[in-house]
Design an enzyme around this catalytic site. Structure first.
Site, short mmCIF file in Angstrom:
data_model
loop_
_atom_site.label_atom_id
_atom_site.label_comp_id
_atom_site.label_asym_id
_atom_site.label_seq_id
_atom_site.Cartn_x
_atom_site.Cartn_y
_atom_site.Cartn_z
N GLU A 123 0.85 -1.19 0.00
CA GLU A 123 0.00 0.00 0.00
C GLU A 123 0.88 1.24 0.00
O GLU A 123 1.85 1.31 0.77
CB GLU A 123 -0.92 0.03 1.23
CG GLU A 123 -1.93 1.14 1.16
CD GLU A 123 -2.91 1.15 2.33
OE1 GLU A 123 -3.75 2.05 2.38
OE2 GLU A 123 -2.83 0.26 3.20
N ALA A 264 2.07 0.11 10.55
CA ALA A 264 1.70 -1.28 10.33
C ALA A 264 0.85 -1.34 9.07
O ALA A 264 0.42 -0.32 8.53
CB ALA A 264 0.92 -1.84 11.53
N GLU A 266 -2.33 -3.75 7.02
CA GLU A 266 -3.40 -4.70 7.27
C GLU A 266 -3.54 -5.81 6.24
O GLU A 266 -4.63 -6.36 6.05
CB GLU A 266 -4.74 -3.95 7.37
CG GLU A 266 -5.27 -3.41 6.05
CD GLU A 266 -4.88 -1.98 5.75
OE1 GLU A 266 -5.54 -1.33 4.93
OE2 GLU A 266 -3.89 -1.51 6.37
N HIS A 299 -6.32 -1.64 15.37
CA HIS A 299 -6.59 -0.96 14.10
C HIS A 299 -6.38 -1.89 12.92
O HIS A 299 -7.26 -2.02 12.05
CB HIS A 299 -5.68 0.26 13.98
CG HIS A 299 -5.87 1.04 12.72
ND1 HIS A 299 -6.67 2.15 12.64
CD2 HIS A 299 -5.35 0.88 11.48
CE1 HIS A 299 -6.65 2.63 11.42
NE2 HIS A 299 -5.84 1.87 10.69
N GLU A 300 -5.24 -2.55 12.88
CA GLU A 300 -4.95 -3.40 11.72
C GLU A 300 -5.86 -4.63 11.69
O GLU A 300 -6.29 -5.06 10.60
CB GLU A 300 -3.48 -3.82 11.72
CG GLU A 300 -2.48 -2.67 11.76
CD GLU A 300 -2.71 -1.61 10.68
OE1 GLU A 300 -3.24 -1.95 9.60
OE2 GLU A 300 -2.36 -0.45 10.91
#
Length: 897
Positions: A123, A264, A266, A299-300
């Site tokens: 990403e 991080a 995902e 979050h991830e």
């Protein structure tokens, strides 16, 4: 693409791809110098765009073969795109073979090596650095991945999904095959190969399915993974309980790497993390680290549904996944905090970050809507606007439909869009459709201006009390300043939560005009026009005018302009039932004094009323220690600067610094006995626990110690500096060790050098501790240029590794973004240093360089001579011919009229 101008990509130009890629079978022969990648794809022409060539993205890879239905075909290149023409009109197979050089990939985007292992970061557009592909989020395919590598050097082979096969090969090699049963865009692809160890835990979902959770780290770090694993388990349990969302794979993996541009990522089932957000034990990590790990792991993991199962149609919709998932991780952290006071502390910390980071972005040249309209380098739009402001937009939706209504909306969102790439509009529509008649549904078109308009709305508030009629009228008006490309703004839909207090601070029951009965002590007013008045009735027999408590819980990301009297602010500070507004009152009281000193040009002199209020907070037995720490921490220098800029006052960073240091010094002296009490009553917490109560006690004790050591500089008393140094030596956890070191550095005490040397010697093999060791020195309060000179020395330290993002950020980001008094110097040396480092880093890591470059994007608000010198530094960088599109966009927008 390191020279020239970049292509501007516009949201309005979005078109669906010419082809769809339905399945991808990837084979990797992993070698650091030359990795072979074989990609076999099933491709389907888009019937809505017949006869179009297939344009595949690629960057820094070497193409060796292209086959369509098993036959070689001709191809051509346009820039960095591989163009295939005269393709079959029906579905076909496409095979591409290419090589890449992971060990030379210093940008850390795509496939790269770190510490002798292979990692990926795809990403936003890293997959094109692995193989040629339709590298866009709306192309979702099913992936099968086979990894081949030397078994001794790379015993662990990981990719997305479930492992279906593994075994040995000739010549000491082995393989593993992974299948992801869920379609995903290329940005969610991941692989890891290396000598890693893991912590494992099995969990059972509410449906009765067993899942394997794994946290992979390098050998020697396994003892630092317990908290990350506990956070992952808590995330799995919470998402099922709060939103009914279950883990949908046989296993879920986290892998930690020290060279990583982001926090991080995902990737479906294989999250790759910066070590900073995985590794923790009491000896090497702080309370903040523990909290951040819990939040980032959450979050991830939450992205598994909000981002992976439902993803973005295009990168303009980035907040569809990021804003929503930040909201979810904030709610998770508040729920994990448990008690109401700890939940409030978490909310205040989030608000503080938004105001200190996102509000300046909204007020500067990088201002953009939550859903941007155009970009040159998408990596530059991983911003606080997309993330934190995007989360506030989601929070306002939840406020307008209620907790149960928001859950209904989420259920409808997944029912409609699971497995799809969609837009922010699709999400907002689902929440509204699930709650017909709600304040959101009836105002949806206006509410969606939060996605399309940049800038921070300014809400002015005034009140009028009519004792004879028993009414209190609140008048609200909104205005949003012009931002680049958007000179005129339409009104936003702004939920304003509020209450009223009587003159003694007691909450009043509220009844709006036209209502038949009282409705509690808090009400959410919906401001949707330029000006609106709201009348509260039944307020008879009051001894004075009510005190409004406005924007409770920070119910909207706006700047509240309310000409509160000091008496009203003191009432809110001491009595308001809303913790966010008690903190806001403390901030405003400090801000008034700091701004007054800076604007008058006179040294700050604190008054008795303010000092007494600070003492009352510190001694209040009803307040938790963590909340006291927030109330007693004055506004940051950056926040003061933004308030001055908003008032049209040129910003003089050294003057702001001098005023804030004077405030700290006077509070240290005036409250000396109180700080002694606070330290003695809170510093001993027994065995380390990262729970909210223990964390708060440590925070308050360390705040007290900082003031006591600071006052020793005035009095010459050696006791407290000596106790701080002793604490550096024998503290039972790193939070207290760091707190003592901060106290010595903040006072510029001679013992700070001995303390620094001791920490370095003790933790020289702990990379994250040494990152912090650098950052503490770079972030120390400036005095006579000493800190800046220290920073110039630090970048030549043997342990300073500019190519490691964490280490580079520890010094450079700290200086450029967090230490304005050290950066902004009358001799312009700080700006010269900024330009040198931005250019140096841009040569090998444009993403990191672009983030560093933003340290001067607010140059226009500076007073002279800083303004002209900063402009000159920006022009010097802009004149470079060898400059990445990422950095060129930041510098160009900073200089644009």
């Amino acid at each position: 693409m390191r020279e020239g101008t970049s292509t501007v990509v516009r949201r309005e130009d979005y078109t669906a791809p010419s082809h769809w890629i339905r399945t991808v079978d990837l084979t990797f022969d992993l070698d650091p110098a030359k990795t072979l990648v074989i990609s076999r794809m099933s491709v389907e022409p888009n019937t809505e765009r017949p006869g179009q060539p297939l344009r595949l993205d690629g960057e820094d890879i070497t193409l060796t073969r292209v086959l369509v239905n098993g036959e070689s075909i001709s191809f051509r290149f346009e820039g960095q795109q591989l163009v295939l023409e005269h393709l079959p009109a029906e579905p076909f197979s496409l095979e591409i073979r290419n090589t890449c050089a992971p060990e030379k990939n210093t940008e850390l985007s795509g496939l790269y090596t770190s510490g002798g292992s292979f990692f990926t970061q795809c990403e936003a557009q890293g997959f094109r650095r692995i193989t040629y592909f339709l590298d866009r989020p709306d192309v979702m395919a099913l992936y099968t991945v086979t990894l081949r590598a030397n078994a001794k050097a790379y015993p662990v082979l990981l990719s997305n999904g479930n492992r279906v096969e593994h075994g040995t090969l000739d010549n000491g090699r082995h393989f593993a095959t992974w299948v992801d049963p869920h379609p995903k865009p290329s940005y969610l692809f991941a692989l890891v190969a290396g000598a890693l160890v893991c912590r494992e835990q099995c969990v059972r979902s509410r449906s009765g399915k067993d899942h394997l959770l794994q946290v992979y780290v390098r050998a020697g770090d396994l003892d630092k993974t317990e908290h990350a694993m506990n956070s992952l388990i808590a995330s799995v349990v919470w998402d099922e309980a709060r939103f009914g969302l279950s883990l949908d794979l046989e296993r879920f993996m986290i892998v930690a790497v020290s060279d990583f541009n982001m926090g991080a990522m995902e990737n479906k089932g294989l999250n790759i993390f910066n070590t900073k957000f995985v590794l923790a034990n009491p000896a090497t990590a702080t309370d903040t680290d523990y909290a951040n790990i819990e939040a980032v792991v959450g979050h991830e993991y939450f992205h598994n549904w909000t981002g992976n199962r439902v993803t973005c149609r295009d990168w303009f919709q980035l907040s569809l996944k990021e804003g929503l998932t930040v909201y979810r991780d904030q709610e998770f952290s508040q729920d994990m905090a448990g008690v109401a006071s700890a939940r409030a502390v978490k909310r205040i910390e989030d608000v503080r970050q938004l105001r200190q980071m996102q509000f300046p972005e909204d007020a500067g040249p990088m201002a953009h809507p939550v859903r941007p309209e155009q970009y040159q380098a998408i990596d530059n739009f991983y911003t606080t606007t997309v993330y934190e402001k995007g989360a506030e937009v989601v929070r306002m939706m939840a406020t307008l439909v209620g907790r149960e209504g928001f859950r209904r909306g989420m259920d409808l969102y997944f029912a409609r869009h699971d497995g799809q790439a969609v837009t922010c509009d699709d999400f907002a529509q689902a929440i509204a459709d699930a709650n017909p008649g709600s304040d959101l549904a009836t105002r949806l078109d206006s509410f969606k201006r939060w996605y399309s308009q940049a800038g921070t709305p300014r809400v002015s508030a005034s009140g009028h009390y009519d004792p004879g009629a028993g009414t209190y009228t609140v008048t609200l008006a909104q205005h949003t300043p012009a931002t680049p490309g958007q000179p005129v703004k339409l009104p936003f839909v702004i939920p304003v939560a509020m209450g009223l207090l009587d003159s003694d601070g007691r909450p009043l029951l509220l009844q709006l005009q036209g209502e038949s009965q009282y409705g509690g002590t808090e009400r959410v007013l919906v401001l949707e026009q330029a000006n609106q008045a709201f009348v509260f009735t039944g307020l008879y027999g009051l001894t004075g005018e009510p005190v409004p408590s406005l924007l409770r819980g920070f119910s909207a990301p706006v700047i509240l302009e309310w000409a509160a009297t000091e008496r009203q602010l003191f009432t809110l500070l001491h009595h308001d039932t809303d913790p966010t507004n008690r903190w806001e009152a403390a901030q405003r009281l400090g801000l008034l004094r700091l701004m007054g000193a800076v604007q008058s040009g006179r040294p700050l002199q604190l008054d008795a009323a303010y000092i007494d209020a600070q003492r009352a907070v510190l001694r209040d037995p009803s307040l938790d220690a963590a909340f006291k720490d927030l109330l007693l921490t004055p506004p940051s220098e950056g926040y003061v600067a933004e308030q001055l800029a908003a008032a049209g006052v040129p910003v003089d960073p050294p003057a702001i610094h001098a005023a804030r240091e004077a405030m700290r010094s006077q509070l240290a002296q005036a409250l000396f006995d109180d700080w002694v009490w606070a330290f003695e009553a809170h510093h001993d917490n027994g065995a380390y626990r990262p729970d909210p109560v223990s964390t708060g006690r440590r925070a308050l004790a360390n705040l007290a110690l900082a003031h006591l050591v600071l006052d020793a500089g005035r009095s010459g008393d050696p006791v407290w500096p000596g106790r701080a140094y002793q604490r550096v030596q024998d503290a039972g956890n790193f939070t207290d060790r760091q707190g003592a070191l901060i106290a010595l550095l903040g006072a510029h005490h001679a013992l700070a050098e001995l303390a620094l040397a001791r920490v370095h010697a003790q933790f020289k093999h702990e990379a994250l501790v040494i990152d912090r060791w650098f950052a503490l020195q770079a972030g120390a309060p400036e005095r006579d240029g000493q800190v800046f000179q220290r920073i110039k020395t630090l970048v030549h330290h043997p342990d300073f590794l500019v190519r490691n993002p964490n280490r580079a950020r520890s010094v450079l980001t700290t200086l450029f973004h967090l230490n304005p008094s050290a950066l902004h110097r009358a001799d312009a040396a700080g700006y010269v240093f900024w330009a040198e480092k931005v250019v140096e880093v841009d040569a090998f890591n444009p993403q990191l360089a672009a983030r560093l470059a933003r340290g001067l994007d607010r140059w226009r608000v500076l007073a002279e001579p800083y303004r002209s010198a900063a402009h000159e530094a920006l022009c010097r960088v802009a004149a470079r011919t060898e400059l990445s599109p990422d950095t060129r966009e930041i510098v160009g927008r900073s200089l644009a009229d």
